[in-house]
Design a protein around this motif. Sequence first.
Motif, short mmCIF file in Angstrom:
data_model
loop_
_atom_site.label_atom_id
_atom_site.label_comp_id
_atom_site.label_asym_id
_atom_site.label_seq_id
_atom_site.Cartn_x
_atom_site.Cartn_y
_atom_site.Cartn_z
N SER A 137 0.84 -1.20 0.00
CA SER A 137 0.00 0.00 0.00
C SER A 137 0.87 1.25 0.00
N PRO A 138 1.42 1.62 -1.16
CA PRO A 138 2.37 2.75 -1.22
C PRO A 138 1.81 4.07 -0.71
N THR A 139 0.50 4.31 -0.85
CA THR A 139 -0.04 5.57 -0.33
C THR A 139 0.06 5.61 1.19
N HIS A 148 7.16 6.02 -5.95
CA HIS A 148 6.86 5.94 -7.38
C HIS A 148 5.74 4.95 -7.65
N GLU A 149 5.18 4.35 -6.63
CA GLU A 149 4.22 3.26 -6.82
C GLU A 149 2.83 3.67 -6.36
N LEU A 150 1.84 2.89 -6.81
CA LEU A 150 0.44 3.11 -6.41
C LEU A 150 -0.26 1.76 -6.41
N GLN A 151 -0.90 1.43 -5.31
CA GLN A 151 -1.64 0.16 -5.25
C GLN A 151 -2.82 0.20 -6.22
N ASP A 152 -3.35 -1.00 -6.56
CA ASP A 152 -4.40 -1.03 -7.59
C ASP A 152 -5.81 -1.14 -7.03
N PHE A 153 -5.98 -1.29 -5.71
CA PHE A 153 -7.30 -1.33 -5.07
C PHE A 153 -8.18 -2.45 -5.62
N SER A 154 -7.56 -3.46 -6.20
CA SER A 154 -8.32 -4.59 -6.73
C SER A 154 -8.69 -5.54 -5.60
N PRO A 155 -9.57 -6.52 -5.85
CA PRO A 155 -9.86 -7.51 -4.81
C PRO A 155 -8.60 -8.20 -4.29
N ALA A 156 -7.63 -8.45 -5.18
CA ALA A 156 -6.40 -9.11 -4.74
C ALA A 156 -5.64 -8.24 -3.74
N TYR A 157 -5.67 -6.93 -3.93
CA TYR A 157 -5.01 -6.01 -2.99
C TYR A 157 -5.64 -6.12 -1.61
N THR A 201 -8.25 8.66 -1.55
CA THR A 201 -6.90 8.21 -1.18
C THR A 201 -5.89 8.58 -2.26
N ILE A 202 -6.26 8.33 -3.51
CA ILE A 202 -5.37 8.66 -4.63
C ILE A 202 -5.15 10.17 -4.70
N LEU A 249 -7.43 2.65 -10.77
CA LEU A 249 -8.87 2.82 -10.92
C LEU A 249 -9.51 1.61 -11.59
N ASP A 250 -8.76 0.92 -12.45
CA ASP A 250 -9.27 -0.35 -13.01
C ASP A 250 -9.48 -1.37 -11.88
N GLY A 251 -8.49 -1.43 -10.97
CA GLY A 251 -8.62 -2.36 -9.85
C GLY A 251 -9.77 -1.99 -8.93
N TYR A 252 -9.94 -0.68 -8.69
CA TYR A 252 -11.05 -0.21 -7.87
C TYR A 252 -12.39 -0.59 -8.50
N ARG A 253 -12.49 -0.43 -9.80
CA ARG A 253 -13.72 -0.80 -10.51
C ARG A 253 -13.99 -2.30 -10.35
N GLU A 254 -12.94 -3.11 -10.42
CA GLU A 254 -13.08 -4.56 -10.24
C GLU A 254 -13.61 -4.88 -8.84
#
Length: 514
Positions: free
Chosen positions: A24-26, A38-47, A118-119, A143-148
């Motif tokens: 969780s880089p944020t 330089h990183e950003l988590q993807d907020f996907s279910p896997a995260y 958060t972003i 945001l793709d991960g968040y949508r998922e």
Amino acid sequence: MSRQNPSLLDVTCEAYVLDVAKLSPTDATAWGIPGHEHELQDFSPAYWDDLAGLARDLLADVDAFDDCTDDSDDEDDFDSADHITAAILRDRLGLQLDLHHRAEFYGQLNNIASPVQTIRDTFSLMEDQEAIRARLAGVPAALDGYRESLALAAGQGRVAALRQVELLIAECGNMGGFLHGLGAPEAEADTAARAFGELADWLSAELAGVAPACDAVGRERYELFSHEFLGAKVDLDEAYEWGLDELARITAEQEALARELYGNGTTVTEAIARLNAEEEYTIRGVDKLRDWMQAVADRGVAEYGTPPIECCIDPAGTGGIFYTPPALDGTRPGRMWWSVAPGEDTFHTWQELTTVYHEGVPGHHYQITAALQAPLNLWRRVVCWNSGHGEGWALYAENLMEHTPATRMGLLDAQRLRAARVALDIGVHLGKKNWDAAYARNFLRENCSLSSAALEFEINRYLGWPGQAPSYALGQRLWEQMRDESGLPLSEFHTRALSYGSIPLGLLREMMRG
């Protein structure tokens, strides 16, 4: 590691924090842990699943270490600090896993505390342009991960209220100006803004149609959220009635103060209008607001001997006011942020002095820097945050400073708002008589002097973030009860209670009772 002789549990907690920072880089940015800028988590279910896995593993370690503790005084045995840490971990991470199991993290969506915010907010903490550019490049995948995650939650029947979906659609549509103001190359800002626009389109096409019109979350979910935010289990029906009683008490005190300020027959509304008309209490211009905030904060820093605090205007323009802690690596000071809503240009110091005390000294800045300097492990010093403890303290701390009759009217105005939203939040989400959004808005308007923009932000916040708003006044109530029970001199009580870090208030009360 802060303790002179860190225990096995301390070392394990530090490893957990560093593992969370990688995922969780944020959060790493917020905590001041370098290496992930330089990183950003993807907020996907896997995260969310991976975060839950780390929490589950840490709780398993706590149980294993505790089972090995005996009376032999081995160096791996739990000491008193370890027992406290273990109790806090079981409470906080246990709730986190319960929320994860119910798909609450997958479906996070509101106007203040979900992945879009958060972003956005992480960029406010960043200065390195190369890191900003790289993190902007990660926005589309995030945001793709968040949508998922939102789609998965929707498939399980967990969709935020339509009001919150519509607010997020509007916020995504307005992100372009904020992103282009970061100073990064236009191409990266354009790409990130386009990703927010695509999310807005998806929310409109796929989620708005299945979002419930009702804002209330119901008693079962609300009890879980209340425990999460307050850090203690309370009788919600009793708390609702207490909020109404407290509101009546504060209103009566304001009425007496209005007469003291401007003579018999003066109503609270009239007194507030007259205070707003007095040049002595009026600031015009955002820059002058920041300068005034800084001067007040500096006086508190000098009185309490805390590290410096920096006062800032938040470019997001949401209307919120908040505090961000110092970075662990010392690269960023504690900061107080005022997110001025569009069109707001006039501010009244009689009303806002108490806010600066709340966010700065002796509120959050004093509280959080005390925890950072305490002999606690990394998780307890930096990561563990409980709203009832933190916001309850900051509300309690507003009363520690001296007030003139005018600024006391502001203090009471803030206290009245906090009492009103105990009743409002519980009333709406538990479905008590009359409590819908329209009733809640009128009720709030009658019990605060917020501007129209700020009031609208606040009412949407309560409707979409259940259980959080009451943690202020209910937390203050618990702080005052602990103070009265302790029998300690005030400064000694404050020092001892804050030395534990931000922990669940139920546990803190047990420890203060010995």
